[in-house]
Design a protein around this motif. Structure first.
Motif, short mmCIF file in Angstrom:
data_model
loop_
_atom_site.label_atom_id
_atom_site.label_comp_id
_atom_site.label_asym_id
_atom_site.label_seq_id
_atom_site.Cartn_x
_atom_site.Cartn_y
_atom_site.Cartn_z
N MET A 66 10.04 -3.54 7.49
CA MET A 66 10.36 -3.32 6.21
C MET A 66 9.56 -2.60 5.22
N PRO A 67 9.59 -2.18 4.04
CA PRO A 67 8.50 -1.46 3.33
C PRO A 67 7.73 -2.87 2.89
N ARG A 68 6.58 -2.55 2.70
CA ARG A 68 5.88 -3.63 2.09
C ARG A 68 6.09 -3.73 0.59
N ARG A 69 6.31 -2.40 -0.14
CA ARG A 69 6.43 -2.40 -1.46
C ARG A 69 7.62 -1.32 -1.86
N HIS A 70 8.48 -1.71 -2.69
CA HIS A 70 9.42 -0.89 -3.31
C HIS A 70 9.11 -0.45 -4.63
N LEU A 71 9.31 0.82 -5.08
CA LEU A 71 8.91 1.31 -6.17
C LEU A 71 9.86 2.35 -6.62
N ARG A 72 10.19 2.13 -7.90
CA ARG A 72 11.59 3.06 -8.48
C ARG A 72 11.16 3.32 -10.07
N MET A 73 11.57 4.32 -10.44
CA MET A 73 11.58 4.70 -11.81
C MET A 73 13.03 4.38 -12.55
N ARG B 254 4.76 13.01 -13.03
CA ARG B 254 5.84 13.88 -12.26
C ARG B 254 5.30 14.98 -11.74
N ALA B 255 4.15 15.69 -12.08
CA ALA B 255 3.62 16.90 -11.49
C ALA B 255 2.75 16.16 -10.51
N SER B 256 1.82 14.86 -10.45
CA SER B 256 1.16 14.54 -9.40
C SER B 256 2.13 14.06 -8.24
N LEU B 257 3.24 13.56 -8.32
CA LEU B 257 3.98 13.25 -7.48
C LEU B 257 4.40 14.50 -6.75
N CYS B 258 5.00 15.61 -7.58
CA CYS B 258 5.16 16.64 -6.87
C CYS B 258 4.39 17.48 -5.92
N GLU B 259 2.90 17.25 -6.25
CA GLU B 259 1.88 17.69 -5.62
C GLU B 259 1.81 16.80 -4.38
N LEU B 260 1.93 15.47 -4.43
CA LEU B 260 1.87 14.58 -3.34
C LEU B 260 2.84 15.08 -2.20
N ARG B 261 3.93 15.77 -2.79
CA ARG B 261 5.02 16.21 -1.56
C ARG B 261 4.49 17.21 -0.92
N THR B 262 3.75 18.18 -1.51
CA THR B 262 3.07 19.22 -0.92
C THR B 262 1.77 18.71 -0.18
N GLU C 153 5.47 5.83 1.07
CA GLU C 153 5.52 4.55 0.09
C GLU C 153 4.02 4.26 -0.50
N ARG C 154 3.16 4.17 0.56
CA ARG C 154 1.52 3.95 0.28
C ARG C 154 1.10 4.81 -0.67
N GLU C 155 1.17 6.12 -0.54
CA GLU C 155 0.87 6.80 -1.24
C GLU C 155 1.15 6.97 -2.62
N CYS C 156 2.83 6.84 -2.78
CA CYS C 156 3.22 6.78 -4.32
C CYS C 156 2.73 5.68 -5.01
N VAL C 157 2.66 4.40 -4.18
CA VAL C 157 2.20 3.15 -4.99
C VAL C 157 0.79 3.36 -5.46
N ASP C 158 -0.10 4.01 -4.57
CA ASP C 158 -1.52 4.27 -5.18
C ASP C 158 -1.47 5.19 -6.08
N LEU C 159 -0.68 6.21 -6.33
CA LEU C 159 -0.82 7.19 -7.14
C LEU C 159 -0.27 6.76 -8.57
N LEU D 66 13.12 9.98 2.72
CA LEU D 66 11.83 9.38 2.23
C LEU D 66 12.04 9.51 0.56
N TYR D 67 11.49 8.23 0.08
CA TYR D 67 12.14 7.94 -1.21
C TYR D 67 10.64 8.03 -2.02
N PHE D 68 10.89 8.79 -3.30
CA PHE D 68 9.64 8.73 -4.00
C PHE D 68 10.26 8.09 -5.40
#
Length: 480
Positions: free
Chosen positions: A1-8, A17-25, A400-406, A115-117
């Motif tokens: 299971m995911p260690r941490r859930h994160l949602r807006m 939002r721009a950083s999250l878009c860059e992360l996808r790339t 998940e890990r990268e989103c939380v860190d970002l 994949l959830y952002f």
């Protein structure tokens, strides 16, 4: 299971939002579906394969999901029987839309899972299907794998069946609304029974020795034109709803075990060292854990709204590491066959819009009940599914890990040097001067470097933020 859930839950600033878009790339994730996949999806949406589906549109189904969700995999209708209960659980029939070996199927095997952002998702299937023609949206007739599970008065399973059917959801509900209706006594009987059946299944879980972790979610929330992070404790309705999914996953696993062919979600028992480590953390957090009391009983006593309990629940997820998928055939169950947290045979079958393996599990169960061999396309893909799912799970965990860190770095980038109250929730075995801290305000779980100082596992500690830069460096704290 995911260690941490994160949602807006509210608007965030444009840089985030721009950083999250860059992360996808940066992660090399697909931006859109190939033209041939979209074309096949459009055709499938118009002409799903439903000739074998019975008509079950007379059952008044409902769905329970987050308010903004539109990829609805499950719908339920609950009834009281003379000596127990009947659970009708409809799961989106993705196989009615995906042709084996076609462009849609090939792309799904490439993506494996949604994949959830925090601000969106990279879906397993085109949204034309996952949020449209295949989703169990209210007021729409949809193909489904319709489970019927009869329970006795104590919530034990007495009969299981599954068939293809056309279903029609009457209402799309969210967890807060469901909890409110049940608490105020305004819920109709089918919804009110969610509490009764959910509690009985929780009691069955206790008897089995299973455990469900009510880990708080991290939410990005709007604050005076900017944003912050908060923890959200799950509602009882979250747990009751999850029990129906677990019930179906166990029923599916037992059906496959009876026929001798299937795929299980397995988890080995946590090693003694991991439990001992968790016990030390509980002692330091002043969480009462007598030596004669099982771990599962302690977890059920925790209140995720309390900061110390929330910190401990985050660390409890370490005992769930090592889960995987295991294929079996010729009646020989794997070792281990049981999922240690569920404390029973278990498989994933309730989220086919978002997870590849669930489509295959459904086909195996439908074949088992119909007493015929599984389709050849299922048997051909089965041996490769564990590796595909393992790769997809690793990718999801990375996201998940990268989103939380970002998000945490973006939140804290202007607060370097500030001091926060924290709990030390993890310390590296080989390097006790490094570990993880849990901060309640803002809701952050991040690394700490103690320098020459050994970190006190499980204890409160005043910490100073030493770095936080979205896209370049992770959040890092040091003892203050």
């Amino acid at each position: 299971m995911p260690r941490r859930h994160l949602r807006m839950t509210g608007p965030a600033d444009t840089p985030l939002r721009a950083s999250l878009c860059e992360l996808r790339t940066e992660l090399g994730l697909p931006d859109d579906f190939p033209a041939e996949v979209l074309a096949e999806a459009a055709q499938a949406a118009k002409n799903p394969a439903v000739s074998a589906h019975e008509d079950a549109t007379d059952l008044p189904f409902l769905t329970i999901d987050p308010p903004t969700s539109t990829d609805l995999d499950q719908a339920m209708h609950l009834e009281r029987r003379r000596h127990g209960y009947r659970v009708h659980y409809a799961i989106a029939d993705v196989a009615a839309f995906v042709r084996p070996g076609g462009a849609l199927d090939t792309e799904a095997h490439r993506r494996v899972t949604t994949l959830y952002f925090p601000d969106g998702k990279v879906p397993l299937h085109p949204t034309l299907l996952s949020e449209g023609a295949a989703s169990l949206l209210p007021g729409q007739t949809r193909p489904a794998a319709l489970w019927r599970i009869d329970l006795d008065a104590e919530g034990g399973v007495v009969a299981t069946s599954v068939r293809r059917a056309l279903v029609r959801s009457r209402a799309k509900l969210d967890y807060a609304g469901v909890q409110r209706q049940i608490d105020t006594g305004t819920a109709e009987e089918s919804l009110a029974l969610l509490r009764d059946i959910g509690r009985l299944r929780e009691e069955q879980e206790v008897v089995r020795g299973g455990i469900s972790l009510n880990v708080p979610e991290q939410e990005i929330v709007a604050h005076d034109g900017t944003y912050g992070l908060e923890f959200r404790a799950p509602l009882p309705a979250d747990g009751w709803n999850a029990q129906l999914s677990l019930l179906t996953g166990m029923a599916a696993a037992h059906l496959m075990a009876e026929t001798g062919t299937g795929i299980l979600r397995t988890l080995p028992v946590a090693p003694d060292g991991a439990v001992a480590r968790l016990r030390r953390s509980a002692d330091a957090l002043r969480i009462d854990w007598p030596h004669h009391v099982p771990y599962a009983q302690v977890v059920r006593s925790l209140d995720p709204r309390r900061a110390d309990h929330a910190a401990f629940l985050q660390e409890c997820t370490t005992l769930l590491r090592g889960a995987g998928y295991t294929v079996f055939d010729h009646g020989e169950l794997p070792t281990p066959a049981v999922h240690a947290a569920v404390a029973d045979l278990y498989t994933h079958c309730t989220a086919p819009l978002r997870r590849l393996v669930d489509r295959y599990a459904a086909e195996l169960c439908l074949a088992a009940v119909a007493e015929h061999d599984p389709p050849e396309w299922v048997l051909a893909a089965l041996p490769g599914l564990p590796k595909e799912m393992a790769d997809g799970t690793r990718r999801a965990n990375t996201v998940e890990r990268e989103c939380v860190d970002l998000v945490e770095a973006a939140l804290l980038k202007d607060r370097i040097g500030e001091i926060f109250d924290a709990y030390v929730v993890d310390v590296a075995d080989q390097e006790p001067t490094t570990g993880t801290v849990h901060i309640d305000d803002p809701a952050v779980v991040a690394r700490i470097d103690g320098g020459d100082t050994k970190l006190p596992l499980g204890e409160r500690l005043r910490v100073r933020l030493t770095q936080a830069a979205p896209g370049s460096s992770k959040v890092l704290f040091a003892p203050a």
